[in-house]
Design a protein around this motif. Structure first.
Motif, PDB file in Angstrom:
ATOM      1  N   ARG A 114     -32.060  18.955 -21.125  1.00 43.39           N
ATOM      2  CA  ARG A 114     -32.306  19.085 -19.674  1.00 43.39           C
ATOM      3  C   ARG A 114     -31.579  20.281 -19.072  1.00 43.39           C
ATOM      4  O   ARG A 114     -31.857  20.659 -17.938  1.00 43.39           O
ATOM      5  CB  ARG A 114     -31.945  17.791 -18.939  1.00 43.39           C
ATOM      6  N   SER A 115     -30.667  20.896 -19.819  1.00 41.03           N
ATOM      7  CA  SER A 115     -29.995  22.087 -19.309  1.00 41.03           C
ATOM      8  C   SER A 115     -30.901  23.315 -19.330  1.00 41.03           C
ATOM      9  O   SER A 115     -30.596  24.323 -18.679  1.00 41.03           O
ATOM     10  CB  SER A 115     -28.722  22.372 -20.113  1.00 41.03           C
ATOM     11  N   TRP A 116     -32.030  23.236 -20.060  1.00 44.03           N
ATOM     12  CA  TRP A 116     -32.952  24.373 -20.089  1.00 44.03           C
ATOM     13  C   TRP A 116     -34.417  23.967 -19.905  1.00 44.03           C
ATOM     14  O   TRP A 116     -35.243  24.791 -19.491  1.00 44.03           O
ATOM     15  CB  TRP A 116     -32.825  25.135 -21.423  1.00 44.03           C
ATOM     16  N   LEU A 118     -37.848  22.866 -18.399  1.00 47.66           N
ATOM     17  CA  LEU A 118     -38.407  23.045 -17.047  1.00 47.66           C
ATOM     18  C   LEU A 118     -37.470  23.884 -16.185  1.00 47.66           C
ATOM     19  O   LEU A 118     -37.213  23.562 -15.016  1.00 47.66           O
ATOM     20  CB  LEU A 118     -38.681  21.688 -16.385  1.00 47.66           C
ATOM     21  N   THR A 119     -36.940  24.956 -16.752  1.00 48.73           N
ATOM     22  CA  THR A 119     -35.968  25.901 -16.180  1.00 48.73           C
ATOM     23  C   THR A 119     -34.559  25.334 -16.178  1.00 48.73           C
ATOM     24  O   THR A 119     -33.596  26.067 -15.994  1.00 48.73           O
ATOM     25  CB  THR A 119     -36.323  26.369 -14.748  1.00 48.73           C
ATOM     26  N   GLY A 120     -34.414  24.026 -16.376  1.00 56.02           N
ATOM     27  CA  GLY A 120     -33.078  23.466 -16.568  1.00 56.02           C
ATOM     28  C   GLY A 120     -32.404  23.004 -15.294  1.00 56.02           C
ATOM     29  O   GLY A 120     -32.528  23.602 -14.221  1.00 56.02           O
ATOM     30  N   PHE A 121     -31.669  21.901 -15.412  1.00 59.26           N
ATOM     31  CA  PHE A 121     -30.825  21.396 -14.332  1.00 59.26           C
ATOM     32  C   PHE A 121     -29.591  20.783 -15.008  1.00 59.26           C
ATOM     33  O   PHE A 121     -29.515  19.573 -15.222  1.00 59.26           O
ATOM     34  CB  PHE A 121     -31.582  20.349 -13.505  1.00 59.26           C
TER      35      PHE A 121
END
Length: 296
Positions: A114-116, A118-121
Protein backbone atom coordinates in the motif's frame (compact mmCIF):
# COMPACT_ATOMS: atom_id res chain seq x y z
CA UNK A 1 -10.65 0.15 18.68
CA UNK A 2 -7.19 -1.18 19.52
CA UNK A 3 -5.86 -0.31 16.06
CA UNK A 4 -7.27 3.21 16.34
CA UNK A 5 -6.01 4.16 19.78
CA UNK A 6 -2.48 2.94 18.99
CA UNK A 7 -1.99 6.03 16.80
CA UNK A 8 -2.28 9.81 17.27
CA UNK A 9 -4.19 11.62 18.59
CA UNK A 10 -4.87 8.85 21.14
CA UNK A 11 -1.24 7.73 21.43
CA UNK A 12 -1.60 4.45 23.31
CA UNK A 13 1.11 2.51 21.44
CA UNK A 14 0.82 -0.54 23.70
CA UNK A 15 -2.51 -1.25 22.00
CA UNK A 16 -0.55 -2.14 18.84
CA UNK A 17 0.85 -5.23 20.57
CA UNK A 18 -2.66 -6.70 20.89
CA UNK A 19 -4.56 -4.93 18.10
CA UNK A 20 -5.08 -8.03 15.92
CA UNK A 21 -5.29 -10.63 18.68
CA UNK A 22 -9.13 -10.43 18.54
CA UNK A 23 -9.00 -11.17 14.80
CA UNK A 24 -6.84 -14.23 15.46
CA UNK A 25 -9.17 -15.58 18.17
CA UNK A 26 -12.22 -14.78 16.05
CA UNK A 27 -10.75 -16.72 13.11
CA UNK A 28 -10.15 -19.77 15.30
CA UNK A 29 -13.91 -19.98 15.89
CA UNK A 30 -14.31 -20.60 12.13
CA UNK A 31 -17.08 -18.05 11.53
CA UNK A 32 -18.81 -17.98 8.18
CA UNK A 33 -16.63 -16.30 5.58
CA UNK A 34 -19.10 -13.56 4.67
CA UNK A 35 -19.66 -12.71 8.33
CA UNK A 36 -15.91 -12.67 9.04
CA UNK A 37 -15.04 -10.42 6.10
CA UNK A 38 -17.90 -7.99 6.75
CA UNK A 39 -16.98 -7.66 10.43
CA UNK A 40 -13.24 -7.20 9.87
CA UNK A 41 -13.64 -4.82 6.90
CA UNK A 42 -16.19 -2.72 8.80
CA UNK A 43 -13.93 -2.53 11.85
CA UNK A 44 -10.92 -1.34 9.87
CA UNK A 45 -13.07 1.03 7.79
CA UNK A 46 -14.28 2.74 10.96
CA UNK A 47 -10.74 2.81 12.32
CA UNK A 48 -9.36 4.51 9.22
CA UNK A 49 -12.23 6.99 9.07
CA UNK A 50 -11.25 8.11 12.57
CA UNK A 51 -7.54 8.18 11.77
CA UNK A 52 -8.12 10.18 8.56
CA UNK A 53 -10.23 12.82 10.27
CA UNK A 54 -7.36 15.30 9.85
CA UNK A 55 -7.74 15.40 6.05
CA UNK A 56 -8.80 18.74 4.64
CA UNK A 57 -9.82 19.84 1.13
CA UNK A 58 -11.19 16.33 0.51
CA UNK A 59 -14.85 15.53 -0.05
CA UNK A 60 -16.69 13.28 2.38
CA UNK A 61 -17.03 10.70 -0.38
CA UNK A 62 -13.32 10.90 -1.10
CA UNK A 63 -12.44 10.38 2.56
CA UNK A 64 -14.75 7.36 2.79
CA UNK A 65 -13.30 5.92 -0.42
CA UNK A 66 -9.74 6.37 0.85
CA UNK A 67 -10.62 4.77 4.19
CA UNK A 68 -12.20 1.85 2.32
CA UNK A 69 -9.05 1.32 0.25
CA UNK A 70 -6.94 1.46 3.42
CA UNK A 71 -9.25 -1.07 5.09
CA UNK A 72 -8.88 -3.53 2.23
CA UNK A 73 -5.25 -4.29 3.10
CA UNK A 74 -5.74 -5.41 6.73
CA UNK A 75 -8.95 -7.17 5.67
CA UNK A 76 -6.92 -9.17 3.15
CA UNK A 77 -4.58 -10.12 5.99
CA UNK A 78 -7.58 -11.17 8.12
CA UNK A 79 -8.73 -13.40 5.27
CA UNK A 80 -5.33 -15.12 5.28
CA UNK A 81 -5.66 -15.61 9.05
CA UNK A 82 -9.15 -17.07 8.61
CA UNK A 83 -7.84 -19.49 6.00
CA UNK A 84 -4.60 -20.50 7.73
CA UNK A 85 -5.06 -20.65 11.49
CA UNK A 86 -7.91 -23.18 11.85
CA UNK A 87 -5.69 -25.57 9.88
CA UNK A 88 -2.50 -25.30 11.93
CA UNK A 89 -2.79 -24.08 15.54
CA UNK A 90 -2.45 -27.47 17.28
CA UNK A 91 -0.03 -29.21 14.98
CA UNK A 92 3.64 -29.42 15.86
CA UNK A 93 5.59 -26.39 17.10
CA UNK A 94 7.58 -25.95 13.90
CA UNK A 95 4.41 -25.76 11.83
CA UNK A 96 2.90 -23.19 14.19
CA UNK A 97 6.05 -21.09 14.07
CA UNK A 98 6.09 -21.19 10.27
CA UNK A 99 2.43 -20.13 10.22
CA UNK A 100 3.03 -17.24 12.62
CA UNK A 101 6.12 -16.04 10.76
CA UNK A 102 4.16 -16.28 7.53
CA UNK A 103 1.27 -14.21 8.88
CA UNK A 104 3.62 -11.52 10.17
CA UNK A 105 5.38 -11.49 6.79
CA UNK A 106 2.06 -11.16 4.92
CA UNK A 107 1.09 -8.14 7.05
CA UNK A 108 4.47 -6.55 6.31
CA UNK A 109 4.13 -7.28 2.60
CA UNK A 110 0.66 -5.71 2.51
CA UNK A 111 1.88 -2.56 4.27
CA UNK A 112 4.74 -2.30 1.81
CA UNK A 113 2.31 -2.79 -1.10
CA UNK A 114 0.00 0.00 0.00
CA UNK A 115 3.02 2.32 0.17
CA UNK A 116 3.15 2.32 -3.64
CA UNK A 117 -0.03 0.64 -4.98
CA UNK A 118 -2.43 3.12 -6.65
CA UNK A 119 0.30 5.80 -6.19
CA UNK A 120 0.66 4.74 -2.56
CA UNK A 121 -0.51 5.93 0.84
CA UNK A 122 2.23 4.89 3.29
CA UNK A 123 0.75 6.80 6.22
CA UNK A 124 0.56 5.01 9.60
CA UNK A 125 2.14 1.61 9.16
CA UNK A 126 1.85 -0.33 12.40
CA UNK A 127 5.44 0.66 13.27
CA UNK A 128 4.39 4.33 13.41
CA UNK A 129 2.45 3.57 16.60
CA UNK A 130 5.85 3.37 18.35
CA UNK A 131 6.84 6.96 17.57
CA UNK A 132 6.90 7.80 21.29
CA UNK A 133 8.70 4.57 22.18
CA UNK A 134 12.21 4.97 20.71
CA UNK A 135 13.36 1.73 22.34
CA UNK A 136 10.93 -0.19 20.15
CA UNK A 137 12.18 1.59 17.02
CA UNK A 138 15.79 0.46 17.31
CA UNK A 139 15.17 -2.41 14.92
CA UNK A 140 14.52 0.16 12.17
CA UNK A 141 18.30 0.63 11.99
CA UNK A 142 18.47 -2.93 10.67
CA UNK A 143 15.28 -3.49 8.69
CA UNK A 144 13.46 -0.17 8.60
CA UNK A 145 9.84 0.21 9.66
CA UNK A 146 9.14 -3.18 8.09
CA UNK A 147 11.15 -5.07 10.72
CA UNK A 148 9.46 -3.12 13.52
CA UNK A 149 6.03 -3.87 12.09
CA UNK A 150 6.90 -7.51 11.53
CA UNK A 151 7.94 -7.96 15.17
CA UNK A 152 4.75 -6.27 16.43
CA UNK A 153 2.45 -8.51 14.36
CA UNK A 154 4.55 -11.58 15.17
CA UNK A 155 3.94 -10.82 18.85
CA UNK A 156 0.20 -10.33 18.23
CA UNK A 157 -0.26 -13.69 16.53
CA UNK A 158 1.96 -15.57 18.98
CA UNK A 159 0.01 -14.03 21.87
CA UNK A 160 -3.22 -15.20 20.25
CA UNK A 161 -1.82 -18.71 20.00
CA UNK A 162 -0.77 -18.55 23.65
CA UNK A 163 -4.23 -17.44 24.78
CA UNK A 164 -5.88 -20.21 22.78
CA UNK A 165 -3.58 -22.79 24.37
CA UNK A 166 -4.19 -21.37 27.83
CA UNK A 167 -7.95 -21.49 27.31
CA UNK A 168 -7.84 -25.13 26.27
CA UNK A 169 -5.65 -25.98 29.23
CA UNK A 170 -8.00 -24.34 31.74
CA UNK A 171 -11.20 -25.51 30.08
CA UNK A 172 -10.38 -29.01 28.88
CA UNK A 173 -6.96 -29.83 30.33
CA UNK A 174 -5.53 -30.33 26.89
CA UNK A 175 -3.06 -28.35 24.90
CA UNK A 176 -0.15 -26.58 26.52
CA UNK A 177 1.48 -23.21 26.81
CA UNK A 178 2.68 -21.95 23.46
CA UNK A 179 6.48 -21.84 23.16
CA UNK A 180 6.06 -19.56 20.16
CA UNK A 181 4.92 -16.83 22.52
CA UNK A 182 8.34 -16.81 24.17
CA UNK A 183 9.96 -16.82 20.75
CA UNK A 184 7.87 -13.73 19.94
CA UNK A 185 9.14 -12.00 23.08
CA UNK A 186 12.71 -12.72 22.01
CA UNK A 187 12.00 -11.36 18.51
CA UNK A 188 10.31 -8.24 19.86
CA UNK A 189 12.95 -7.29 22.37
CA UNK A 190 15.84 -8.72 20.39
CA UNK A 191 15.21 -6.22 17.59
CA UNK A 192 15.02 -3.43 20.18
CA UNK A 193 18.10 -4.16 22.25
CA UNK A 194 20.28 -5.62 19.53
CA UNK A 195 21.24 -2.20 18.19
CA UNK A 196 22.68 -1.11 21.54
CA UNK A 197 25.14 -3.97 21.76
CA UNK A 198 26.55 -3.48 18.28
CA UNK A 199 30.00 -1.95 18.14
CA UNK A 200 31.89 -0.68 15.17
CA UNK A 201 35.34 -2.13 14.44
CA UNK A 202 37.96 -0.35 16.52
CA UNK A 203 35.30 1.53 18.41
CA UNK A 204 35.06 4.14 15.62
CA UNK A 205 31.95 6.31 15.60
CA UNK A 206 30.28 8.11 12.76
CA UNK A 207 30.47 11.88 12.90
CA UNK A 208 27.39 13.45 14.44
CA UNK A 209 25.57 16.42 13.00
CA UNK A 210 23.19 18.80 14.69
CA UNK A 211 19.66 18.91 13.31
CA UNK A 212 16.93 21.27 14.45
CA UNK A 213 13.36 19.94 14.20
CA UNK A 214 10.74 22.64 13.80
CA UNK A 215 7.20 21.72 14.83
CA UNK A 216 4.88 24.74 15.14
CA UNK A 217 1.86 22.63 16.19
CA UNK A 218 -0.69 24.49 14.08
CA UNK A 219 -4.08 22.70 14.28
CA UNK A 220 -5.47 21.64 10.90
CA UNK A 221 -8.65 23.65 11.34
CA UNK A 222 -6.50 26.74 11.91
CA UNK A 223 -3.86 25.97 9.29
CA UNK A 224 -6.11 26.84 6.35
CA UNK A 225 -7.91 29.80 7.98
CA UNK A 226 -6.89 32.88 5.99
CA UNK A 227 -7.51 35.14 8.98
CA UNK A 228 -4.81 33.22 10.90
CA UNK A 229 -2.19 33.44 8.16
CA UNK A 230 -0.03 36.17 9.68
CA UNK A 231 -0.09 34.58 13.12
CA UNK A 232 0.94 31.21 11.64
CA UNK A 233 3.88 32.74 9.80
CA UNK A 234 4.92 34.58 12.95
CA UNK A 235 4.95 31.30 14.90
CA UNK A 236 7.00 29.55 12.20
CA UNK A 237 9.52 32.39 12.08
CA UNK A 238 9.84 32.56 15.86
CA UNK A 239 10.37 28.81 16.29
CA UNK A 240 12.81 28.70 13.38
CA UNK A 241 14.75 31.62 14.84
CA UNK A 242 15.11 29.89 18.20
CA UNK A 243 16.47 26.80 16.42
CA UNK A 244 18.89 28.82 14.29
CA UNK A 245 20.30 30.41 17.45
CA UNK A 246 21.51 26.95 18.53
CA UNK A 247 23.73 26.67 15.45
CA UNK A 248 22.43 23.43 13.90
CA UNK A 249 23.83 22.07 10.66
CA UNK A 250 20.35 21.87 9.17
CA UNK A 251 16.79 22.77 10.17
CA UNK A 252 13.95 20.40 9.26
CA UNK A 253 10.48 21.84 8.67
CA UNK A 254 7.30 19.68 8.52
CA UNK A 255 5.57 18.89 5.26
CA UNK A 256 3.23 21.55 3.85
CA UNK A 257 4.12 23.87 6.72
CA UNK A 258 3.32 27.17 5.04
CA UNK A 259 -0.34 28.29 4.93
CA UNK A 260 0.02 29.26 1.26
CA UNK A 261 1.61 27.13 -1.50
CA UNK A 262 5.18 28.32 -1.87
CA UNK A 263 5.29 27.28 -5.52
CA UNK A 264 2.41 29.50 -6.52
CA UNK A 265 2.52 32.66 -4.43
CA UNK A 266 5.62 34.85 -5.05
CA UNK A 267 5.19 36.63 -1.70
CA UNK A 268 5.19 33.29 0.11
CA UNK A 269 8.34 32.20 -1.70
CA UNK A 270 10.03 35.51 -0.85
CA UNK A 271 9.09 35.07 2.81
CA UNK A 272 10.61 31.57 2.94
CA UNK A 273 13.78 32.80 1.25
CA UNK A 274 14.07 35.69 3.73
CA UNK A 275 13.64 33.40 6.74
CA UNK A 276 16.24 31.02 5.31
CA UNK A 277 18.72 33.82 4.67
CA UNK A 278 18.28 35.21 8.17
CA UNK A 279 18.75 31.76 9.67
CA UNK A 280 22.09 31.26 7.89
CA UNK A 281 21.25 27.54 8.11
CA UNK A 282 20.01 25.23 5.31
CA UNK A 283 16.33 24.36 5.66
CA UNK A 284 14.82 21.10 4.42
CA UNK A 285 11.05 21.42 4.05
CA UNK A 286 8.06 19.86 2.37
CA UNK A 287 6.27 22.51 0.31
CA UNK A 288 2.94 22.15 -1.41
CA UNK A 289 2.32 23.64 -4.83
CA UNK A 290 -0.67 24.89 -6.76
CA UNK A 291 -0.99 24.87 -10.52
CA UNK A 292 -3.82 26.24 -12.60
CA UNK A 293 -5.01 24.24 -15.60
CA UNK A 294 -4.74 26.63 -18.55
CA UNK A 295 -7.38 24.62 -20.42
CA UNK A 296 -9.93 24.66 -17.57
Amino acid sequence: LLHTIAFPPFNIPEAAFVCVVPVFLYALRKPRWIEFLVVTFSAFLISWLVLLEWLRHVTIGGTIALAAVMALFPTAWCAVVRWAMPRAPWSDLLTRLVAIVGLAAVWTLLEWTRSWFLTGFPWLPIAASMWQRPMMLQGAAIGGAWLVGFSIIFFNVALGSYLQGLWLWVKERRGRFAPEFYVAILVLFGTSFGVFVRERPGGAREAWFRAGFMQPYIPQHVKWDESQREQILAVIERVNGSLAARNPDVILWPEAVTPIPMFWDPAMRDWVERVTDESRVPILMGAHAFERNPHA
